[in-house]
Design a protein around this motif. Structure first.
Motif, PDB file in Angstrom:
ATOM      1  N   ASP A 201      11.601  12.690  -0.892  1.00  0.00           N
ATOM      2  CA  ASP A 201      10.924  11.761   0.015  1.00  0.00           C
ATOM      3  C   ASP A 201      11.042  10.326  -0.507  1.00  0.00           C
ATOM      4  OD1 ASP A 201       9.386  11.963  -2.211  1.00  0.00           O
ATOM      5  OD2 ASP A 201       7.464  11.839  -1.126  1.00  0.00           O
ATOM      6  N   ASP A 204      10.779   7.483   1.995  1.00  0.00           N
ATOM      7  CA  ASP A 204       9.403   7.348   2.519  1.00  0.00           C
ATOM      8  C   ASP A 204       8.522   6.637   1.491  1.00  0.00           C
ATOM      9  OD1 ASP A 204       9.465  10.639   4.092  1.00  0.00           O
ATOM     10  OD2 ASP A 204      10.219   8.674   4.738  1.00  0.00           O
ATOM     11  N   GLN A 205       8.676   7.014   0.225  1.00  0.00           N
ATOM     12  CA  GLN A 205       7.890   6.360  -0.833  1.00  0.00           C
ATOM     13  C   GLN A 205       8.168   4.861  -0.829  1.00  0.00           C
ATOM     14  OE1 GLN A 205       7.857   7.986  -4.827  1.00  0.00           O
ATOM     15  NE2 GLN A 205       8.331  10.056  -4.085  1.00  0.00           N
ATOM     16  N   GLU A 207       9.254   2.959   1.682  1.00  0.00           N
ATOM     17  CA  GLU A 207       8.713   2.297   2.867  1.00  0.00           C
ATOM     18  C   GLU A 207       7.206   2.111   2.726  1.00  0.00           C
ATOM     19  OE1 GLU A 207      10.297   0.820   5.213  1.00  0.00           O
ATOM     20  OE2 GLU A 207       8.507   0.297   6.391  1.00  0.00           O
ATOM     21  N   ASN A 208       6.530   3.112   2.178  1.00  0.00           N
ATOM     22  CA  ASN A 208       5.077   2.999   1.994  1.00  0.00           C
ATOM     23  C   ASN A 208       4.735   1.873   1.017  1.00  0.00           C
ATOM     24  OD1 ASN A 208       4.701   5.138   3.715  1.00  0.00           O
ATOM     25  ND2 ASN A 208       4.605   6.671   2.068  1.00  0.00           N
ATOM     26  N   LEU A 209       5.491   1.788  -0.067  1.00  0.00           N
ATOM     27  CA  LEU A 209       5.256   0.725  -1.061  1.00  0.00           C
ATOM     28  C   LEU A 209       5.508  -0.629  -0.414  1.00  0.00           C
ATOM     29  CD1 LEU A 209       7.031   2.403  -4.095  1.00  0.00           C
ATOM     30  CD2 LEU A 209       4.584   1.841  -3.966  1.00  0.00           C
ATOM     31  N   TYR A 210       6.563  -0.725   0.416  1.00  0.00           N
ATOM     32  CA  TYR A 210       6.873  -2.006   1.039  1.00  0.00           C
ATOM     33  C   TYR A 210       5.767  -2.410   2.002  1.00  0.00           C
ATOM     34  CZ  TYR A 210       8.897  -6.047   2.900  1.00  0.00           C
ATOM     35  OH  TYR A 210       9.045  -7.349   3.231  1.00  0.00           O
ATOM     36  N   GLN A 211       5.281  -1.463   2.798  1.00  0.00           N
ATOM     37  CA  GLN A 211       4.204  -1.770   3.746  1.00  0.00           C
ATOM     38  C   GLN A 211       2.960  -2.269   3.008  1.00  0.00           C
ATOM     39  OE1 GLN A 211       4.449  -2.059   6.882  1.00  0.00           O
ATOM     40  NE2 GLN A 211       6.541  -1.272   6.956  1.00  0.00           N
ATOM     41  N   GLU A 212       2.734  -1.696   1.832  1.00  0.00           N
ATOM     42  CA  GLU A 212       1.538  -2.048   1.055  1.00  0.00           C
ATOM     43  C   GLU A 212       1.645  -3.479   0.508  1.00  0.00           C
ATOM     44  OE1 GLU A 212       1.062   1.045  -1.866  1.00  0.00           O
ATOM     45  OE2 GLU A 212      -0.876   0.275  -2.525  1.00  0.00           O
ATOM     46  N   THR A 558       3.206   9.247 -10.240  1.00  0.00           N
ATOM     47  CA  THR A 558       3.701   8.666  -8.983  1.00  0.00           C
ATOM     48  C   THR A 558       3.816   7.146  -9.105  1.00  0.00           C
ATOM     49  OG1 THR A 558       1.423   8.533  -8.256  1.00  0.00           O
ATOM     50  CG2 THR A 558       2.728  10.401  -7.440  1.00  0.00           C
ATOM     51  N   THR A 560       3.075   3.545  -7.878  1.00  0.00           N
ATOM     52  CA  THR A 560       1.985   2.946  -7.123  1.00  0.00           C
ATOM     53  C   THR A 560       2.044   1.428  -7.259  1.00  0.00           C
ATOM     54  OG1 THR A 560      -0.408   2.572  -7.098  1.00  0.00           O
ATOM     55  CG2 THR A 560       0.520   3.475  -9.133  1.00  0.00           C
TER      56      THR A 560
END
Ligand SMILES: C[C@H](N[C@H](C(=O)O)[C@@H]1CCCN1C(=O)[C@@H](N)CC(=O)O)C(=O)N1CCC[C@H]1C(=O)O
Ligand SMILES: [Zn+2]
Length: 620
Positions: A201, A204-205, A207-212, A558, A560
């Motif tokens: 994934d 996905d990881q 994209e999530n970090l970028y959104q954050e 993970t 973060t």
């Protein structure tokens, strides 16, 4: 790792496998030493002869990798130990060497060498005066000039010099890289590059970090845009639109540290630009390297070796063409480790020295592992080592301690100034670090075709970075080729991953050093505990999957963004307050006015030629 496309062998004798791996390791050190020497010789002296010798060495080592893959595949490793299985598996994907057709393999090596040479020899020639290379000439203009027209001249000139002529090579490069990746059992080269992160994934990881992180980027972008508007005016800046790419202090808009003076929050508080002090104190490259080496040593980490100092190239030679782009080298013989850098006496290069030395430190820490394990836990780990230490070195307290800063205030305004300088490097970088391989993954999987290489590049550059080219670009340009990693076939998502990891590493090392209080104040200088925490992780190389290595240093498995956000929290609050009246983002479709001609003297030359042609025309 994918289920290898190779047939599974029948030899179930693990003792024999371990014995073979030991023999392989000795042969591999010799083979990779030989090819690394040839690459070093070429990169530090670009001649046709050295280029051909490097191509021959790469073709030779590809044959060695093919043979190793065949031998590793003779074993049925189903019931082997984790370690034997991991070592054998790593020998079954062999990169470019997987190309079966010898002519195609040689063609790829020729294309790669051609692209590297074109980029490294690229120059921009003013009408009157010396031609400028990227380093140091054009880089100095991009970082120091505040003249909109002059910046445009350097920005356009570099892209004209190394872009269009690279396009045919790059199209062929993509085809050949995909052939190699399919031969390694992947759908395309982007999938192969992503496989090194060993989690399914991974995107996905990311994209999530970028959104954050993008809200913090949007705030920095809006604040900097306002400051540039005050300087360059409404002809060139729209307060609701993207920023022209060439006025951010860097040829690729990937770091904005060089325009700190234009955006400094509190003018009369201290700020950390060491460039003037480096120059005033008469620093040369070696002394800058010594400061970094001393910091590594203060943590009980390994210092640079006599061979390192004897054989590295830390200044641009004046008698030959070289690949100036800085890099760190592991010669696979457990003895030779070098940096090649055309060091300029600037803050940027002081940071780069730490970055490169971080690679050398990793090489030194894992040099006694089997060759197949001599790499980062994932490529992002390798990029994070030097940067993590540089987070301590960059603190005003540390810079003052080593005489690189005259005075230090310890108050709110100084903190905000410091965090602004760190954000101009670390936060500004994030969208660029993310989009570079988003473009390439799409090129390798065919989503982006050669007909729209440049349009798609600029679509990503505007979407993620909120920048726009100073003049409209066409497909006759090929702007991705103006960034080293594209023609040099170096993946880039590793630097985005590093920007997340380095704050996780920094937080863990600060805790080990007994630091209390704000993370931004932490300097792990002289902490043996912090050094041991990092060194013990580095010693693992890639012998375990990266969550194991991350757990070793931070206690969790993970990635973060929290430590990064905690570090910048005071600046986040400050920016939100500063931007209360701004419109965040760059939704407005807008293009800046045409830049003036540069040099301005060219105007007269230009007009003279126009005038002359008019007169001549009237005479005919
Ligand atoms: C200046 C730095 N040069 C790279 C690096 O050091 O990563 C060089 C060239 C490509 C790979 N490389 C290596 O040295 C590898 N052999 C290291 C390794 O994998 O062992 C670089 O490109 N950087 C640093 C900040 C962001 C990025 C940029 O400047 O955009
Ligand atoms: Zn690096």
């Amino acid at each position: 790792l994918p289920s290898s496309s190779r047939c599974q062998g029948t030899n179930t004798n693990e003792t024999q496998a371990i014995q073979w791996l030991a023999e392989y390791n000795e042969l591999a050190m010799k083979a990779y030493f030989e090819s690394t020497v040839a690459s070093w010789s070429y990169q530090t002296d670009i001649t046709d002869q050295n280029e051909q010798a490097m191509i021959d060495a790469n073709v030779k080592v590809a044959a060695f990798a093919k043979e190793a893959r065949t031998n590793a595949s003779l074993f049925d490793m189903t019931n082997f130990s984790y370690d034997t299985k991991r070592q054998l598996s790593k020998l079954k994907t062999i990169g470019d060497a997987a190309i079966e057709d010898q002519d195609k393999l040689e063609e790829l090596n020729n294309v790669l060498a051609g692209m590297e040479s074109r980029y490294s020899k690229g120059k921009v020639c003013p009408e009157d005066g010396e031609c400028l290379s990227l380093e140091p000439g054009l880089t100095r203009i991009m970082s120091k000039s505040r003249n909109y027209a002059e910046l445009n001249w350097a920005w356009q000139g570099w892209r004209e010099a190394v872009g269009p002529s690279a396009k045919e090579d790059y199209k062929r490069y993509v085809e050949l890289k995909n052939i190699a990746s399919v031969a390694n059992g992947y759908a395309n080269n982007g999938d192969y590059w992503k496989s090194w992160y060993e989690v399914d994934d991974f995107t996905d990881q990311l994209e999530n970090l970028y959104q954050e992180l993008s809200p913090l980027y949007d705030n920095l972008h809006a604040y900097v845009r306002r400051k540039l508007y005050d300087i360059y005016g409404s002809d060139y800046i729209s307060l609701k639109g993207p920023i022209p790419a060439h006025i951010l202090g860097n040829m690729w808009s990937q770091s904005w540290l060089n325009i700190l003076d234009l955006v400094l929050p509190y003018k009369d508080a201290s700020s950390i630009d060491v460039t003037p002090v480096l120059v005033r104190e008469g620093y040369d490259a070696r002394r800058m390297f010594n400061v970094s080496d001393e910091f590594f040593g203060s943590l009980g980490l390994k210092k640079m070796t006599p061979e390192f100092w004897a054989e590295s190239m830390i200044e641009k030679p004046d008698d030959r063409e070289v690949v100036c782009h800085a890099s760190a080298w592991d010669f696979s013989n457990q003895i030779d480790f070098r940096i090649k850098q055309c060091t300029d006496i600037t803050m940027d290069d002081f940071i780069t020295i730490h970055h490169e030395m971080g690679h050398i430190e990793y090489y030194l820490q894992y040099k006694d592992l089997p060759v197949v394990y001599r790499g980062g836990a994932n490529p992002g780990f390798h990029e994070a080592v030097g940067d993590t230490l540089a987070l301590s070195v960059s603190t005003p307290k540390h810079l003052k301690a080593v005489g690189l800063l005259d005075e230090v205030q310890d108050d709110y305004e100084a903190d905000i100034n410091f965090l602004m300088s760190m954000a101009l490097d670390k936060i500004a970088f994030l969208p660029f670090g993310y989009l570079m391989d988003k473009w390439r993954w799409a090129v390798f999987d065919g989503t982006i075709t050669p007909e729209n290489f440049n349009a798609e590049w600029w679509k990503l550059r505007t979407q993620y970075q909120g920048i726009v080219p100073p003049t409209p670009r066409t497909e006759a340009n090929f702007d991705p080729a103006a960034k080293y990693h594209i023609p040099s076939d170096t993946p880039y998502i590793r630097y985005f991953v590093s920007h997340i990891l380095q704050f996780q590493f920094h937080k863990a090392m600060c805790e080990a050093a007994g630091h209390t209080g704000d993370l931004l104040k932490c300097d792990v200088y002289n902490s043996q505990e912090a050094g041991k925490l990092l060194g013990d992780m580095l010693k693992m190389g890639e012998s375990k999957e990266w969550p194991e290595a991350l757990e070793k240093i931070t206690g969790n498995r993970t990635m973060t963004a929290q430590p990064l956000l905690d570090y910048f929290q005071p600046l986040i609050s400050w920016l939100e307050e500063q931007n209360s009246g701004e419109q965040l983002g760059w939704a407005e479709a807008w293009t800046p006015n045409e830049p003036p001609v540069w040099p301005s003297s060219a105007i007269s030359a230009h007009q003279t030629s126009v005038w002359a042609s008019v007169v001549l025309a009237s005479l005919v």
